[in-house]
Design a protein around this motif. Structure first.
Motif, PDB file in Angstrom:
ATOM      1  N   GLU A  13       0.848  -1.187   0.000  1.00  0.00           N
ATOM      2  CA  GLU A  13       0.000   0.000   0.000  1.00  0.00           C
ATOM      3  C   GLU A  13       0.889   1.245   0.000  1.00  0.00           C
ATOM      4  O   GLU A  13       1.846   1.329   0.773  1.00  0.00           O
ATOM      5  CB  GLU A  13      -0.917   0.020   1.232  1.00  0.00           C
ATOM      6  CG  GLU A  13      -1.859  -1.162   1.317  1.00  0.00           C
ATOM      7  CD  GLU A  13      -2.871  -1.184   0.184  1.00  0.00           C
ATOM      8  OE1 GLU A  13      -3.361  -0.099  -0.207  1.00  0.00           O
ATOM      9  OE2 GLU A  13      -3.167  -2.284  -0.311  1.00  0.00           O
ATOM     10  N   LEU A  14       0.542   2.210  -0.839  1.00  0.00           N
ATOM     11  CA  LEU A  14       1.326   3.439  -0.956  1.00  0.00           C
ATOM     12  C   LEU A  14       1.471   4.142   0.384  1.00  0.00           C
ATOM     13  O   LEU A  14       2.568   4.568   0.748  1.00  0.00           O
ATOM     14  CB  LEU A  14       0.690   4.377  -1.988  1.00  0.00           C
ATOM     15  CG  LEU A  14       1.330   5.757  -2.125  1.00  0.00           C
ATOM     16  CD1 LEU A  14       2.787   5.641  -2.543  1.00  0.00           C
ATOM     17  CD2 LEU A  14       0.537   6.606  -3.101  1.00  0.00           C
ATOM     18  N   ASP A  15       0.392   4.278   1.123  1.00  0.00           N
ATOM     19  CA  ASP A  15       0.425   4.980   2.400  1.00  0.00           C
ATOM     20  C   ASP A  15       1.463   4.371   3.341  1.00  0.00           C
ATOM     21  O   ASP A  15       2.288   5.082   3.917  1.00  0.00           O
ATOM     22  CB  ASP A  15      -0.972   4.961   3.042  1.00  0.00           C
ATOM     23  CG  ASP A  15      -1.035   5.817   4.282  1.00  0.00           C
ATOM     24  OD1 ASP A  15      -1.227   7.041   4.140  1.00  0.00           O
ATOM     25  OD2 ASP A  15      -0.877   5.267   5.395  1.00  0.00           O
ATOM     26  N   SER A  16       1.444   3.061   3.495  1.00  0.00           N
ATOM     27  CA  SER A  16       2.379   2.380   4.398  1.00  0.00           C
ATOM     28  C   SER A  16       3.817   2.500   3.915  1.00  0.00           C
ATOM     29  O   SER A  16       4.734   2.739   4.706  1.00  0.00           O
ATOM     30  CB  SER A  16       2.022   0.899   4.526  1.00  0.00           C
ATOM     31  OG  SER A  16       0.719   0.751   5.025  1.00  0.00           O
ATOM     32  N   ALA A  17       4.026   2.333   2.611  1.00  0.00           N
ATOM     33  CA  ALA A  17       5.378   2.418   2.050  1.00  0.00           C
ATOM     34  C   ALA A  17       5.947   3.819   2.232  1.00  0.00           C
ATOM     35  O   ALA A  17       7.110   3.986   2.634  1.00  0.00           O
ATOM     36  CB  ALA A  17       5.357   2.036   0.571  1.00  0.00           C
ATOM     37  N   ILE A  27       3.517  15.339   3.720  1.00  0.00           N
ATOM     38  CA  ILE A  27       3.538  16.315   2.627  1.00  0.00           C
ATOM     39  C   ILE A  27       3.295  15.616   1.301  1.00  0.00           C
ATOM     40  O   ILE A  27       2.489  16.051   0.481  1.00  0.00           O
ATOM     41  CB  ILE A  27       4.872  17.096   2.624  1.00  0.00           C
ATOM     42  CG1 ILE A  27       4.988  17.935   3.891  1.00  0.00           C
ATOM     43  CG2 ILE A  27       4.991  17.962   1.375  1.00  0.00           C
ATOM     44  CD1 ILE A  27       6.361  18.560   4.105  1.00  0.00           C
ATOM     45  N   ALA A  28       3.989  14.504   1.095  1.00  0.00           N
ATOM     46  CA  ALA A  28       3.849  13.757  -0.166  1.00  0.00           C
ATOM     47  C   ALA A  28       2.433  13.214  -0.333  1.00  0.00           C
ATOM     48  O   ALA A  28       1.811  13.389  -1.391  1.00  0.00           O
ATOM     49  CB  ALA A  28       4.852  12.610  -0.209  1.00  0.00           C
ATOM     50  N   LEU A  29       1.919  12.556   0.678  1.00  0.00           N
ATOM     51  CA  LEU A  29       0.596  11.930   0.580  1.00  0.00           C
ATOM     52  C   LEU A  29      -0.506  12.962   0.423  1.00  0.00           C
ATOM     53  O   LEU A  29      -1.469  12.748  -0.326  1.00  0.00           O
ATOM     54  CB  LEU A  29       0.347  11.029   1.787  1.00  0.00           C
ATOM     55  CG  LEU A  29       1.248   9.794   1.860  1.00  0.00           C
ATOM     56  CD1 LEU A  29       1.133   9.119   3.221  1.00  0.00           C
ATOM     57  CD2 LEU A  29       0.943   8.824   0.733  1.00  0.00           C
ATOM     58  N   ASP A  30      -0.371  14.106   1.085  1.00  0.00           N
ATOM     59  CA  ASP A  30      -1.359  15.168   0.950  1.00  0.00           C
ATOM     60  C   ASP A  30      -1.355  15.724  -0.478  1.00  0.00           C
ATOM     61  O   ASP A  30      -2.411  15.920  -1.081  1.00  0.00           O
ATOM     62  CB  ASP A  30      -1.077  16.281   1.968  1.00  0.00           C
ATOM     63  CG  ASP A  30      -2.133  17.371   1.935  1.00  0.00           C
ATOM     64  OD1 ASP A  30      -3.329  17.034   2.088  1.00  0.00           O
ATOM     65  OD2 ASP A  30      -1.758  18.546   1.757  1.00  0.00           O
TER      66      ASP A  30
END
Length: 186
Positions: A13-17, A27-30
């Motif tokens: 999952e992108l969030d976990s990685a 910052i990146a995920l937002d």
């Protein structure tokens, strides 16, 4: 001395990685969420390294089936802002703009004869042109005209920079993009 970061490759999952690997995951995920807006993440790759001048450089590339969404964060060099300043940027590239996908693996044989992948380089050639300048000594062609280069996205992993898991994940990402390039978008 090379910086050692946690391995993101076990996380599907992108969030976990991102939270395991990036210095600035929020910052990146937002930034990515503002563009993705519920699109499904089919694949992703992450990069992070320390630059002697600017500090930390981070990148996330996400494929949602019709586009690549790239987030890039980089510490600003001393004098370009208050200490701790960084840039955060987004780029969206339609998969229809990818004209070629290349993947080069460096293979070695162990003492027992096993073949091992010890590095991978991936490039995505785009239909857009890279910024170029022409003139004497500035990349002019032999006939004096400008050198025209297509824009490209480049990614790489080695056993020393990312390990076997990240090499495998980058190869998976290249295969995903390769399978989608040139297909009709519905």
């Amino acid at each position: 001395m090379p910086a050692v970061f946690p391995d993101w490759s076990p996380y599907t999952e992108l969030d976990s990685a991102a939270r395991a690997y990036l210095r600035d995951p929020e910052i990146a995920l937002d930034a990515l969420a503002g563009v993705m807006r519920g699109s499904q993440v089919l694949g992703f790759t992450l990069e992070r390294f320390v630059n002697e001048v600017n500090g930390v450089w981070q990148e996330v590339v996400v494929c949602d089936g019709t586009r690549l969404v790239l987030w890039h964060g980089e510490d600003l060099p001393p004098g370009d802002g208050p200490p701790g300043s960084m840039s955060s940027s987004l780029r969206v590239v339609a998969l229809s703009a990818v004209t070629e996908v290349g993947c080069r693996r460096r293979l070695t044989r162990t003492g027992g004869g096993q073949v091992r992948v010890d590095s991978i380089d991936v490039y995505l050639l785009l239909s857009s042109l890279d910024e170029t300048s022409a003139g004497p000594g500035l990349g002019a062609a032999e006939d004096g005209g400008p050198v025209i280069r297509h824009d490209a996205l480049r990614f790489g992993k080695t056993l020393d920079d990312g390990g076997a898991g990240q090499i495998g994940r980058l190869e998976e990402f290249a295969r995903l993009v390769s399978s989608l390039v040139g297909r009709p978008m519905i």
